[in-house]
Design a protein around this motif. Structure first.
Motif, PDB file in Angstrom:
ATOM      1  N   GLU A  16      20.650  13.482  34.767  1.00 46.38           N
ATOM      2  CA  GLU A  16      20.526  13.391  36.212  1.00 46.38           C
ATOM      3  C   GLU A  16      21.241  12.159  36.764  1.00 46.38           C
ATOM      4  O   GLU A  16      21.736  12.171  37.890  1.00 46.38           O
ATOM      5  N   CYS A  17      21.305  11.081  35.962  1.00 49.71           N
ATOM      6  CA  CYS A  17      22.046   9.887  36.401  1.00 49.71           C
ATOM      7  C   CYS A  17      23.540  10.187  36.488  1.00 49.71           C
ATOM      8  O   CYS A  17      24.229   9.711  37.395  1.00 49.71           O
ATOM      9  N   LEU A  18      24.039  10.976  35.555  1.00 48.44           N
ATOM     10  CA  LEU A  18      25.454  11.342  35.563  1.00 48.44           C
ATOM     11  C   LEU A  18      25.775  12.247  36.757  1.00 48.44           C
ATOM     12  O   LEU A  18      26.798  12.077  37.427  1.00 48.44           O
ATOM     13  N   LEU A  19      24.877  13.200  37.028  1.00 43.91           N
ATOM     14  CA  LEU A  19      25.084  14.081  38.171  1.00 43.91           C
ATOM     15  C   LEU A  19      25.031  13.300  39.478  1.00 43.91           C
ATOM     16  O   LEU A  19      25.805  13.549  40.403  1.00 43.91           O
ATOM     17  N   GLU A  20      24.113  12.349  39.563  1.00 40.97           N
ATOM     18  CA  GLU A  20      24.015  11.528  40.756  1.00 40.97           C
ATOM     19  C   GLU A  20      25.283  10.691  40.959  1.00 40.97           C
ATOM     20  O   GLU A  20      25.771  10.539  42.082  1.00 40.97           O
ATOM     21  N   ALA A  21      25.820  10.155  39.851  1.00 39.51           N
ATOM     22  CA  ALA A  21      27.050   9.373  39.953  1.00 39.51           C
ATOM     23  C   ALA A  21      28.193  10.241  40.448  1.00 39.51           C
ATOM     24  O   ALA A  21      29.016   9.805  41.269  1.00 39.51           O
ATOM     25  N   TRP A  22      28.276  11.476  39.968  1.00 37.37           N
ATOM     26  CA  TRP A  22      29.340  12.380  40.415  1.00 37.37           C
ATOM     27  C   TRP A  22      29.188  12.695  41.895  1.00 37.37           C
ATOM     28  O   TRP A  22      30.161  12.647  42.658  1.00 37.37           O
ATOM     29  N   SER A  40      18.752  -0.254  39.874  1.00 42.86           N
ATOM     30  CA  SER A  40      18.586  -0.654  38.474  1.00 42.86           C
ATOM     31  C   SER A  40      19.033   0.421  37.496  1.00 42.86           C
ATOM     32  O   SER A  40      19.527   0.128  36.421  1.00 42.86           O
ATOM     33  N   ASN A  41      18.863   1.696  37.847  1.00 46.10           N
ATOM     34  CA  ASN A  41      19.235   2.780  36.936  1.00 46.10           C
ATOM     35  C   ASN A  41      20.574   3.411  37.284  1.00 46.10           C
ATOM     36  O   ASN A  41      20.922   4.478  36.769  1.00 46.10           O
ATOM     37  N   SER A  42      21.350   2.770  38.146  1.00 45.93           N
ATOM     38  CA  SER A  42      22.629   3.336  38.568  1.00 45.93           C
ATOM     39  C   SER A  42      23.686   3.153  37.486  1.00 45.93           C
ATOM     40  O   SER A  42      23.705   2.158  36.755  1.00 45.93           O
ATOM     41  N   LEU A  43      24.597   4.123  37.406  1.00 47.55           N
ATOM     42  CA  LEU A  43      25.725   4.033  36.486  1.00 47.55           C
ATOM     43  C   LEU A  43      26.935   3.361  37.128  1.00 47.55           C
ATOM     44  O   LEU A  43      27.963   3.204  36.485  1.00 47.55           O
TER      45      LEU A  43
END
Length: 541
Positions: A136-142, A193-196
């Motif tokens: 989900e972090c990767l999808l959010e970054a995209w 804090s949890n952002s890529l």
């Protein structure tokens, strides 16, 4: 056509399941033992990308495999207890008749059966992915940094994942890639804090290390174009990273691949030429990107068939809502230019803006940084990563940790020594007395004889090891047998179904295997080059 992705995005995943050329000892018969079913810490390899999709809440999943491996994979999906878990989304198995052991990854995407199942933005994953990175972090970054804005004319970009090979889990001979990146725009707001975001950058050049070596060997140096330096004053070149083969692609990428039939490798060709087109303007028409990214007034912004959004029917002037700014819409239009005005003449065609392909570079793995992203595509990696997973505590927060290290159906005789912290033992296995097992993984339905010593070994299912054997740093394949008194040292491999004669001693040997195919397999090995590494094939003026 370009896609505009709503914030509540619904990706679909394509998992490429190749026969495993790099595992030719363990997958010499892909119709029975395909690479996707090789056990990694007593779980089928395909479980790891499927679990990654579960954690990312991706439910539309297609496993793409050669027809020869379809039956074995479908049987495993129906019977293997790890793959029949109700928590996992049941994938569709796609085995096109034209898909062979040597089909390149870009050609896989061109297969009509594969294109027919892609109905929107999609993710490509390898079957050998082992990742604790939250999807989900990767999808959010995209969606935050690469997706086109809803209702805008901007096409969505792409996102890939790379990881460093120099870490606490160093494996000799692991493949590396040559990656060149440029910084993203600076943000004034600090990252969550949890952002890529701190590990995101733009890909400006991507190839294999072998291609880099070929260029430098032929030219005696590595050429860097002035256009790259004009576009990005500061770049970073990396030679010890590896492409994880996790790709988040917008729907228009299908057209990009179809318009460039010379593309063979997704990693080197699709991503590589896309990245170069962001700064090398001459490539845009040669790759067809001007047509692909052009937004026609007759379409819906190039959305995929299953993607819709509400178009804004009229301009919204945000400034008019302010009490301290004057609306631009209230300003009288300027007078048209005079006939002698230098601005008058034929309208110039707007420049095509190629959306960036972003790189997420995973931090170096260390005891303090416990999130791991790796590929398990060689026997040494399978051994190393299986032992790493075996050492994870049962109460670890890692999604890859095994909650029950020794299966309750295991029979363990008296006077045995089994390390409790770094050993996994599967169901219905028998361990006889005077045996010592340290930092190893033992599969299901195995029989381990008396006075056996196993250290840093992976023993697959249905294996029989005779008494007085000493195995160190070995991988023993399915249904094989090791005779009494054998001593196998570091780097030894025993092929599935092979019987090692009693008293055999050796180290670093492959027993019972054969070299198999020499050519790279597109669906799991991306070393193939469809277009030459020399940029002169698509040179800029």
């Amino acid at each position: 056509m370009p896609s505009k992705s709503p914030l509540s995005h619904n990706f679909q995943a394509l998992i490429l399941c190749g026969p495993g050329v790099s595992f030719n000892t363990l997958t010499s018969t892909p119709e029975d033992f395909p690479k996707a079913l090789l056990p990694v810490a007593n779980r089928p390899m395909i479980w790891y990308p499927l679990d990654w999709c579960r954690r990312a809440n991706i439910s539309r999943i297609a496993l793409i495999t050669p027809p020869s491996s379809r039956r074995a994979i479908e049987d495993a999906l129906s019977r293997n207890p790890h793959l029949t878990s109700p928590d996992l989304h049941r994938p569709d198995v796609l085995a096109p008749s034209t898909l062979t052991q040597n089909t390149s990854t870009a050609d896989i995407i061109r297969i009509p059966e594969v294109q027919s199942v892609i109905t929107g933005d999609f993710i490509i994953l390898p079957c050998d992915l082992l990742s604790e990175l939250p999807g989900e972090c990767l999808l959010e970054a995209w969606m935050t940094h690469a997706a086109g804005m809803v209702g805008s004319s901007d096409a969505a970009g792409g996102l890939g994942v790379w990881f460093p090979t120099r870490s606490d889990l160093v494996v000799k001979g692991e493949e590396t890639n040559f990656l060149t990146t440029a910084q993203l725009s600076h943000f004034t707001v600090p990252s969550p804090s949890n952002s890529l975001r701190p590990n995101l950058s733009k890909v400006v050049y991507s190839s294999t290390t072998d291609t880099l070596n070929d260029i430098t060997a032929s030219k005696k140096f590595f050429p860097v174009r002035h256009g790259l330096l004009r576009k990005h004053g500061k770049i970073r070149m990396l030679t010890t990273t590896r492409d994880a083969h996790i790709y988040l692609f917008p729907y228009w990428t299908l057209d990009f691949i179809n318009r460039n039939p010379k593309f063979d490798s997704i990693s080197e060709d699709v991503v590589g030429w896309w990245a170069k087109a962001t700064w090398q303007d001459g490539l845009i028409p040669k790759l067809g990107l001007d047509h692909i990214l052009h937004l026609s007034s007759h379409d819906k912004g190039g959305l995929a068939p299953n993607q819709t959004y509400n178009k804004i029917e009229q301009d919204v002037d945000i400034a008019s809502l302010s009490t301290t700014h004057i609306s631009n819409l209230l300003t009288p239009p300027s007078s048209p230019p005079s006939p002698t005005s230098p601005t008058q003449g034929k309208p110039t065609k707007p420049k095509t803006a190629v959306p960036p392909f972003l790189c997420y570079l995973h931090p170096t793995f260390s005891p303090s940084q416990q999130t791991i992203v790796r590929r398990v595509d060689t026997t040494p990696l399978l051994l190393s990563l299986s032992l790493h997973l075996a050492s994870l505590p049962s109460d670890s927060t890692s999604p890859l940790a095994t909650k029950q290290k020794i299966h309750p159906t295991t029979t363990i005789a008296a006077r045995t020594t089994i390390s409790p912290n770094d050993v996994l033992i599967g169901a219905n296995t028998t361990i006889n007395q005077f045996t010592t097992i340290k930092n190893s993984v033992v599969g299901s339905n195995c029989v381990i004889g008396q006075n056996v010593k196993l250290t840093r070994c992976v023993i697959m299912d249905d294996v029989e090891i005779g008494e007085n054997c000493n195995l160190t740093g070995c991988v023993v394949g399915w249904r094989s047998k090791v005779g009494k008194g054998c001593k196998l040292g570091e780097g030894s491999e025993v092929a599935p179904g092979y019987a090692v004669e009693e008293g055999f001693e050796g180290a670093g040997e492959v027993l019972g295997g054969f070299e198999g195919l020499d050519e790279d397999v597109g669906s799991d090995e991306e070393g193939d080059q469809g277009m030459e590494g020399d940029d002169s094939a698509l040179d800029d003026d």
